[in-house]
Design a protein around this motif. Structure first.
Motif, PDB file in Angstrom:
ATOM      1  N   TRP A 198       0.835  -1.195   0.000  1.00  0.00           N
ATOM      2  CA  TRP A 198       0.000   0.000   0.000  1.00  0.00           C
ATOM      3  C   TRP A 198       0.873   1.249   0.000  1.00  0.00           C
ATOM      4  CZ3 TRP A 198      -5.398  -0.445   0.055  1.00  0.00           C
ATOM      5  CH2 TRP A 198      -5.883  -1.725   0.296  1.00  0.00           C
ATOM      6  N   VAL A 199       0.243   2.370  -0.350  1.00  0.00           N
ATOM      7  CA  VAL A 199       0.875   3.687  -0.255  1.00  0.00           C
ATOM      8  C   VAL A 199      -0.109   4.629   0.421  1.00  0.00           C
ATOM      9  CG1 VAL A 199       2.237   3.295  -2.351  1.00  0.00           C
ATOM     10  CG2 VAL A 199       0.029   4.475  -2.517  1.00  0.00           C
ATOM     11  N   SER A 200       0.349   5.865   0.690  1.00  0.00           N
ATOM     12  CA  SER A 200      -0.572   6.848   1.239  1.00  0.00           C
ATOM     13  C   SER A 200      -0.155   8.240   0.783  1.00  0.00           C
ATOM     14  CB  SER A 200      -0.634   6.767   2.763  1.00  0.00           C
ATOM     15  OG  SER A 200      -1.763   7.481   3.245  1.00  0.00           O
ATOM     16  N   PHE A 201      -0.930   9.227   1.205  1.00  0.00           N
ATOM     17  CA  PHE A 201      -0.777  10.598   0.733  1.00  0.00           C
ATOM     18  C   PHE A 201      -0.999  11.531   1.925  1.00  0.00           C
ATOM     19  CE2 PHE A 201      -2.979   7.745  -2.100  1.00  0.00           C
ATOM     20  CZ  PHE A 201      -2.260   7.812  -3.283  1.00  0.00           C
ATOM     21  N   ARG A 214      -9.035  16.521  -3.509  1.00  0.00           N
ATOM     22  CA  ARG A 214      -8.922  16.940  -4.906  1.00  0.00           C
ATOM     23  C   ARG A 214      -7.484  16.822  -5.393  1.00  0.00           C
ATOM     24  NH1 ARG A 214      -9.960  22.073  -2.375  1.00  0.00           N
ATOM     25  NH2 ARG A 214      -8.126  23.444  -2.391  1.00  0.00           N
ATOM     26  N   THR A 215      -6.509  17.017  -4.503  1.00  0.00           N
ATOM     27  CA  THR A 215      -5.106  16.896  -4.883  1.00  0.00           C
ATOM     28  C   THR A 215      -4.752  15.445  -5.175  1.00  0.00           C
ATOM     29  OG1 THR A 215      -4.536  18.819  -3.535  1.00  0.00           O
ATOM     30  CG2 THR A 215      -2.745  17.332  -4.121  1.00  0.00           C
ATOM     31  N   VAL A 216      -5.264  14.533  -4.356  1.00  0.00           N
ATOM     32  CA  VAL A 216      -5.023  13.108  -4.583  1.00  0.00           C
ATOM     33  C   VAL A 216      -5.663  12.669  -5.897  1.00  0.00           C
ATOM     34  CG1 VAL A 216      -5.426  10.788  -3.679  1.00  0.00           C
ATOM     35  CG2 VAL A 216      -4.805  12.650  -2.114  1.00  0.00           C
ATOM     36  N   ARG A 217      -6.865  13.143  -6.174  1.00  0.00           N
ATOM     37  CA  ARG A 217      -7.531  12.777  -7.430  1.00  0.00           C
ATOM     38  C   ARG A 217      -6.750  13.284  -8.634  1.00  0.00           C
ATOM     39  NH1 ARG A 217     -12.343  14.730  -4.622  1.00  0.00           N
ATOM     40  NH2 ARG A 217     -13.443  12.958  -3.690  1.00  0.00           N
ATOM     41  N   ARG A 218      -6.230  14.485  -8.533  1.00  0.00           N
ATOM     42  CA  ARG A 218      -5.437  15.022  -9.653  1.00  0.00           C
ATOM     43  C   ARG A 218      -4.191  14.174  -9.874  1.00  0.00           C
ATOM     44  NH1 ARG A 218      -0.875  17.964  -9.956  1.00  0.00           N
ATOM     45  NH2 ARG A 218      -0.526  19.169 -11.887  1.00  0.00           N
ATOM     46  N   LEU A 223      -1.096  10.113 -13.152  1.00  0.00           N
ATOM     47  CA  LEU A 223      -0.369   8.843 -13.163  1.00  0.00           C
ATOM     48  C   LEU A 223      -1.023   7.787 -14.048  1.00  0.00           C
ATOM     49  CD1 LEU A 223       0.574   8.529  -9.382  1.00  0.00           C
ATOM     50  CD2 LEU A 223       2.135   8.987 -11.289  1.00  0.00           C
ATOM     51  N   GLU A 224      -2.279   7.966 -14.385  1.00  0.00           N
ATOM     52  CA  GLU A 224      -3.039   6.947 -15.104  1.00  0.00           C
ATOM     53  C   GLU A 224      -2.367   6.484 -16.399  1.00  0.00           C
ATOM     54  OE1 GLU A 224      -5.501   4.113 -16.187  1.00  0.00           O
ATOM     55  OE2 GLU A 224      -5.437   5.080 -14.224  1.00  0.00           O
ATOM     56  N   ARG A 250      -5.767   1.443  -5.516  1.00  0.00           N
ATOM     57  CA  ARG A 250      -6.611   1.006  -4.399  1.00  0.00           C
ATOM     58  C   ARG A 250      -6.282   1.768  -3.117  1.00  0.00           C
ATOM     59  NH1 ARG A 250      -3.285  -3.740  -4.724  1.00  0.00           N
ATOM     60  NH2 ARG A 250      -1.981  -3.949  -2.840  1.00  0.00           N
ATOM     61  N   SER A 251      -5.011   2.182  -2.969  1.00  0.00           N
ATOM     62  CA  SER A 251      -4.642   2.979  -1.801  1.00  0.00           C
ATOM     63  C   SER A 251      -5.329   4.335  -1.835  1.00  0.00           C
ATOM     64  CB  SER A 251      -3.123   3.169  -1.741  1.00  0.00           C
ATOM     65  OG  SER A 251      -2.459   1.931  -1.577  1.00  0.00           O
ATOM     66  N   ALA A 252      -5.409   4.925  -3.026  1.00  0.00           N
ATOM     67  CA  ALA A 252      -6.107   6.204  -3.160  1.00  0.00           C
ATOM     68  C   ALA A 252      -7.583   6.044  -2.857  1.00  0.00           C
ATOM     69  CB  ALA A 252      -5.905   6.766  -4.560  1.00  0.00           C
ATOM     70  N   GLU A 253      -8.174   4.962  -3.329  1.00  0.00           N
ATOM     71  CA  GLU A 253      -9.587   4.721  -3.034  1.00  0.00           C
ATOM     72  C   GLU A 253      -9.803   4.570  -1.535  1.00  0.00           C
ATOM     73  OE1 GLU A 253     -10.672   1.322  -5.321  1.00  0.00           O
ATOM     74  OE2 GLU A 253     -10.826   2.439  -7.213  1.00  0.00           O
ATOM     75  N   ARG A 254      -8.916   3.835  -0.870  1.00  0.00           N
ATOM     76  CA  ARG A 254      -9.034   3.685   0.585  1.00  0.00           C
ATOM     77  C   ARG A 254      -8.865   5.021   1.279  1.00  0.00           C
ATOM     78  NH1 ARG A 254      -4.924  -0.141   4.006  1.00  0.00           N
ATOM     79  NH2 ARG A 254      -3.448   1.508   3.448  1.00  0.00           N
ATOM     80  N   TYR A 255      -7.864   5.788   0.863  1.00  0.00           N
ATOM     81  CA  TYR A 255      -7.621   7.096   1.462  1.00  0.00           C
ATOM     82  C   TYR A 255      -8.847   7.987   1.313  1.00  0.00           C
ATOM     83  CZ  TYR A 255      -5.521  11.671   2.293  1.00  0.00           C
ATOM     84  OH  TYR A 255      -5.258  12.924   2.773  1.00  0.00           O
ATOM     85  N   LEU A 256      -9.369   8.058   0.107  1.00  0.00           N
ATOM     86  CA  LEU A 256     -10.509   8.941  -0.149  1.00  0.00           C
ATOM     87  C   LEU A 256     -11.759   8.496   0.601  1.00  0.00           C
ATOM     88  CD1 LEU A 256      -9.899   9.480  -3.956  1.00  0.00           C
ATOM     89  CD2 LEU A 256      -9.634  11.201  -2.150  1.00  0.00           C
ATOM     90  N   SER A 257     -11.874   7.196   0.830  1.00  0.00           N
ATOM     91  CA  SER A 257     -13.042   6.716   1.572  1.00  0.00           C
ATOM     92  C   SER A 257     -12.999   7.131   3.038  1.00  0.00           C
ATOM     93  CB  SER A 257     -13.129   5.182   1.473  1.00  0.00           C
ATOM     94  OG  SER A 257     -12.148   4.546   2.273  1.00  0.00           O
ATOM     95  N   HIS A 258     -11.816   7.431   3.536  1.00  0.00           N
ATOM     96  CA  HIS A 258     -11.667   7.862   4.934  1.00  0.00           C
ATOM     97  C   HIS A 258     -11.562   9.377   5.065  1.00  0.00           C
ATOM     98  CE1 HIS A 258     -11.124   4.001   7.063  1.00  0.00           C
ATOM     99  NE2 HIS A 258     -10.642   3.586   5.909  1.00  0.00           N
ATOM    100  N   ALA A 259     -11.381  10.064   3.957  1.00  0.00           N
ATOM    101  CA  ALA A 259     -11.161  11.518   4.009  1.00  0.00           C
ATOM    102  C   ALA A 259     -12.493  12.257   3.931  1.00  0.00           C
ATOM    103  CB  ALA A 259     -10.268  11.943   2.839  1.00  0.00           C
ATOM    104  N   LEU A 260     -12.503  13.439   4.510  1.00  0.00           N
ATOM    105  CA  LEU A 260     -13.654  14.321   4.401  1.00  0.00           C
ATOM    106  C   LEU A 260     -13.555  15.039   3.068  1.00  0.00           C
ATOM    107  CD1 LEU A 260     -16.137  15.699   5.639  1.00  0.00           C
ATOM    108  CD2 LEU A 260     -14.582  17.410   6.628  1.00  0.00           C
ATOM    109  N   ASP A 261     -14.465  14.788   2.183  1.00  0.00           N
ATOM    110  CA  ASP A 261     -14.422  15.366   0.858  1.00  0.00           C
ATOM    111  C   ASP A 261     -14.642  16.882   0.949  1.00  0.00           C
ATOM    112  OD1 ASP A 261     -14.673  15.984  -1.862  1.00  0.00           O
ATOM    113  OD2 ASP A 261     -15.516  14.027  -2.288  1.00  0.00           O
TER     114      ASP A 261
END
Length: 263
Positions: A198-201, A214-218, A223-224, A250-261
């Motif tokens: 895994w990774v994180s941000f 929004r920064t993680v999504r960008r 990277l895509e 998947r790490s980004a998805e996990r991170y975003l699921s725990h973050a306040l959008d």
């Protein structure tokens, strides 16, 4: 060797000053004993370079005992010329000789300001250019013609070697993709965590400030287009050894699921 070096972050400044702006920023911290300084001459009295393989065509360069944040740099032994990714503070004649024995350094790129270290000393030792994103220009502590600033989302250093302005952690935070090695070199812009699948941000690691969604999504969008199996983090053996692109997704998805959008 008399240029002052911040003990906490290991960044070398152009001249004496009472403060380290990099450490006073909320992404870092001033040491608990207050602002302290050292020099290369002092460091050379008790430290030595460490050079060891970190992966196929990748050699780690660090310091024993570690200095400041303790990261290690990576020498990418590419056919077009060696690239030094990220930076350490320590440098001496023996370390320069050992790196020259590996083919020297054609270019230098550094993920973010916490790792600027003694980048001008390294650039001059190998007659190499340091590539920094324009968005982080104000953090360069020792301005020099050896630093080349670039702008935009990507920069091709050489065939198959691409800098990507992910913008995580710092606005100019950059990662390096090596196509032929199928590898991403991420420093702690994309942080390889202790569970190396895994990774994180993060906006700030020592102060536990999460990065903006929004920064993680960008960063994910940028990277895509790039394929990679390995992700090389900032410390010895902090490597995702396989399935790196999927690990980042998947790490980004996990991170975003725990973050306040925030959008």
């Amino acid at each position: 060797m008399d240029f002052p070096i911040c003990v906490t972050c290991g960044v070398q400044y152009a001249g004496p000053r009472p403060d380290c702006p990099i450490c006073e920023d909320e992404r870092q911290y001033v040491g608990w004993e207050g602002q302290r300084w050292t020099t290369l001459e002092e460091l050379r009295g008790g430290h030595r370079g460490r050079v060891a393989e970190e992966g196929p065509g990748v050699v780690g360069i660090g310091t024993e005992p570690s200095v400041a944040i303790g990261q290690r740099a990576l020498l990418l032994r590419a056919p077009t010329g060696n690239v030094l990714w990220d930076m350490v503070t320590h440098i001496d004649d023996d370390l320069v000789r050992r790196v020259n024995d590996l083919g020297g350094v054609s270019a230098i790129a550094i993920s973010h300001p916490h790792y600027y270290g003694t980048m001008i000393e390294w650039a001059r030792a190998f007659d190499a250019t340091v590539h920094i994103h324009e968005a982080d220009r104000r953090w360069v502590a020792r301005p020099d013609d050896a630093v080349a600033f670039w702008s935009g989302d990507t920069l091709e250093l050489a065939d198959g070697l691409t800098l990507i302005n992910a913008g995580v952690h710092f606005a100019g935070g950059q990662v390096l993709h090596w196509r032929d090695a199928r590898a991403l070199f991420s420093g702690d812009i994309v942080q390889v965590v202790d569970d190396r699948d895994w990774v994180s941000f993060m906006y700030s690691y020592p102060n536990y400030i999460p990065e903006r969604p929004r920064t993680v999504r960008r960063a994910l969008r940028l990277l895509e287009p790039y394929d990679f199996d390995r992700v090389y983090g900032a410390w010895w053996n902090k490597i995702v050894y396989s399935g790196g692109k999927e690990a980042v997704r998947r790490s980004a998805e996990r991170y975003l699921s725990h973050a306040l959008d925030d959008e």
